[in-house]
Enzyme design. Structure first.
Site, PDB file in Angstrom:
ATOM      1  N   TYR A  43       3.491  27.643-121.661  1.00  0.00           N
ATOM      2  CA  TYR A  43       4.097  26.312-121.653  1.00  0.00           C
ATOM      3  C   TYR A  43       3.280  25.359-120.783  1.00  0.00           C
ATOM      4  O   TYR A  43       2.974  24.230-121.206  1.00  0.00           O
ATOM      5  CB  TYR A  43       5.527  26.407-121.133  1.00  0.00           C
ATOM      6  CG  TYR A  43       6.299  25.115-121.227  1.00  0.00           C
ATOM      7  CD1 TYR A  43       6.834  24.699-122.437  1.00  0.00           C
ATOM      8  CD2 TYR A  43       6.488  24.303-120.104  1.00  0.00           C
ATOM      9  CE1 TYR A  43       7.548  23.506-122.533  1.00  0.00           C
ATOM     10  CE2 TYR A  43       7.196  23.122-120.185  1.00  0.00           C
ATOM     11  CZ  TYR A  43       7.725  22.727-121.399  1.00  0.00           C
ATOM     12  OH  TYR A  43       8.418  21.546-121.489  1.00  0.00           O
TER      13      TYR A  43
ATOM     14  N   SER B  85       4.928  17.417-119.612  1.00  0.00           N
ATOM     15  CA  SER B  85       5.892  17.958-118.664  1.00  0.00           C
ATOM     16  C   SER B  85       5.269  17.988-117.272  1.00  0.00           C
ATOM     17  O   SER B  85       4.035  18.040-117.129  1.00  0.00           O
ATOM     18  CB  SER B  85       6.289  19.381-119.070  1.00  0.00           C
ATOM     19  OG  SER B  85       7.015  20.034-118.053  1.00  0.00           O
TER      20      SER B  85
END
Length: 252
Positions: free
Chosen positions: A149, A136
């Site tokens: 995350y 990401s």
């Protein structure tokens, strides 16, 4: 082309499975939700490809090894492995909740290694192949409200960078895809306006092009590459200002 994909029951994983579902291809579909995989398998086989369904949790190391062994035996040759499975969690770090973080790490980090590593010996023996981890933009810098995350996506990217060095001279390529915001079930529960969000179909097109080109680390769309650079090198005040709102509820 023989392709194995985790997180295949929805979102980017489903989109990639549909993309590679060409006549003669074998698509390994791995996710926890067996009914959704069964529906996708029917669609893939209607396009002339063969689908093999694995209702497996990517955090289960032993089961993922068995899954990889079965797919290799079924195909003979594996061209592409995409470690796409991943989750996001609500921002509860300041409340001292560590179990959701542990679960996220098991899926987003251990799930990646459980997916790609079992295929390495077979790809080396066959003289080629591509291993892909979906990271990401958040993996380039720790973001407020996304400590776990961001860390998990950075770990996946760093692992693939090192694996690529280990595979030098084998014609097996390890690479990382770093999407920004994509319209998927994972982003559907995020708060506020998402910057430079793109459709799942557009993301699949960009991802497949990067895989074909054997990129090393590919961040997209291009606007997010610029924003990512600014956030990576900017001050913490800049990061706080530019970061989107933290997740407050789990994806469906």
């Amino acid at each position: 082309m023989n392709v194995f994909i985790t997180g295949a029951s929805s979102g980017l994983g489903e989109g990639m499975a549909r993309h590679y579902a060409k006549p003669g291809a074998v698509i390994g579909l791995c996710a926890r939700r067996a009914p959704l995989l069964a529906e996708l398998a029917q669609t893939i086989e209607a396009h002339g490809a063969r689908a093999i369904v694995y209702a497996v949790d990517v955090s289960d190391t032993a089961e993922m090894q068995k899954t990889a062994d079965h797919f290799i035996a079924a195909c003979g040759k594996v061209d592409l492995v995409i470690a796409n499975a991943g989750i996001g969690i609500p921002h509860r770090t300041l409340e001292g909740e560590s179990e959701p973080i542990a679960k996220l790490m098991r899926i987003n980090v251990i799930g990646v290694t459980n997916t790609v590593v079992p295929f390495v010996p077979a790809m080396v023996r066959q003289g080629g192949g591509t291993l892909v981890a979906v990271s990401s933009i958040a993996g380039h810098r720790g973001l407020p409200g996304r400590a776990a995350y961001s860390a998990s996506k950075a770990a996946a990217r760093t692992f693939m960078d090192a694996l690529r060095l280990d595979l030098d001279g084998t014609n097996v390529h390890a690479m990382t895809l770093c999407p920004g915001f994509v319209h998927t079930p994972l982003t559907a529960t995020l708060n506020g306006k998402l910057p430079f969000v793109i459709s799942c179909d557009e993301a699949v097109m960009l991802m497949s092009e990067a895989i074909a080109a054997r990129r090393k680390t590919y961040s997209f769309p291009w606007q997010m590459r610029i924003l990512g650079f600014i956030m990576k090198h900017g001050s913490e005040a800049v990061v706080r200002k530019l970061s989107p709102a933290a997740r407050t509820r789990a994806p469906e």
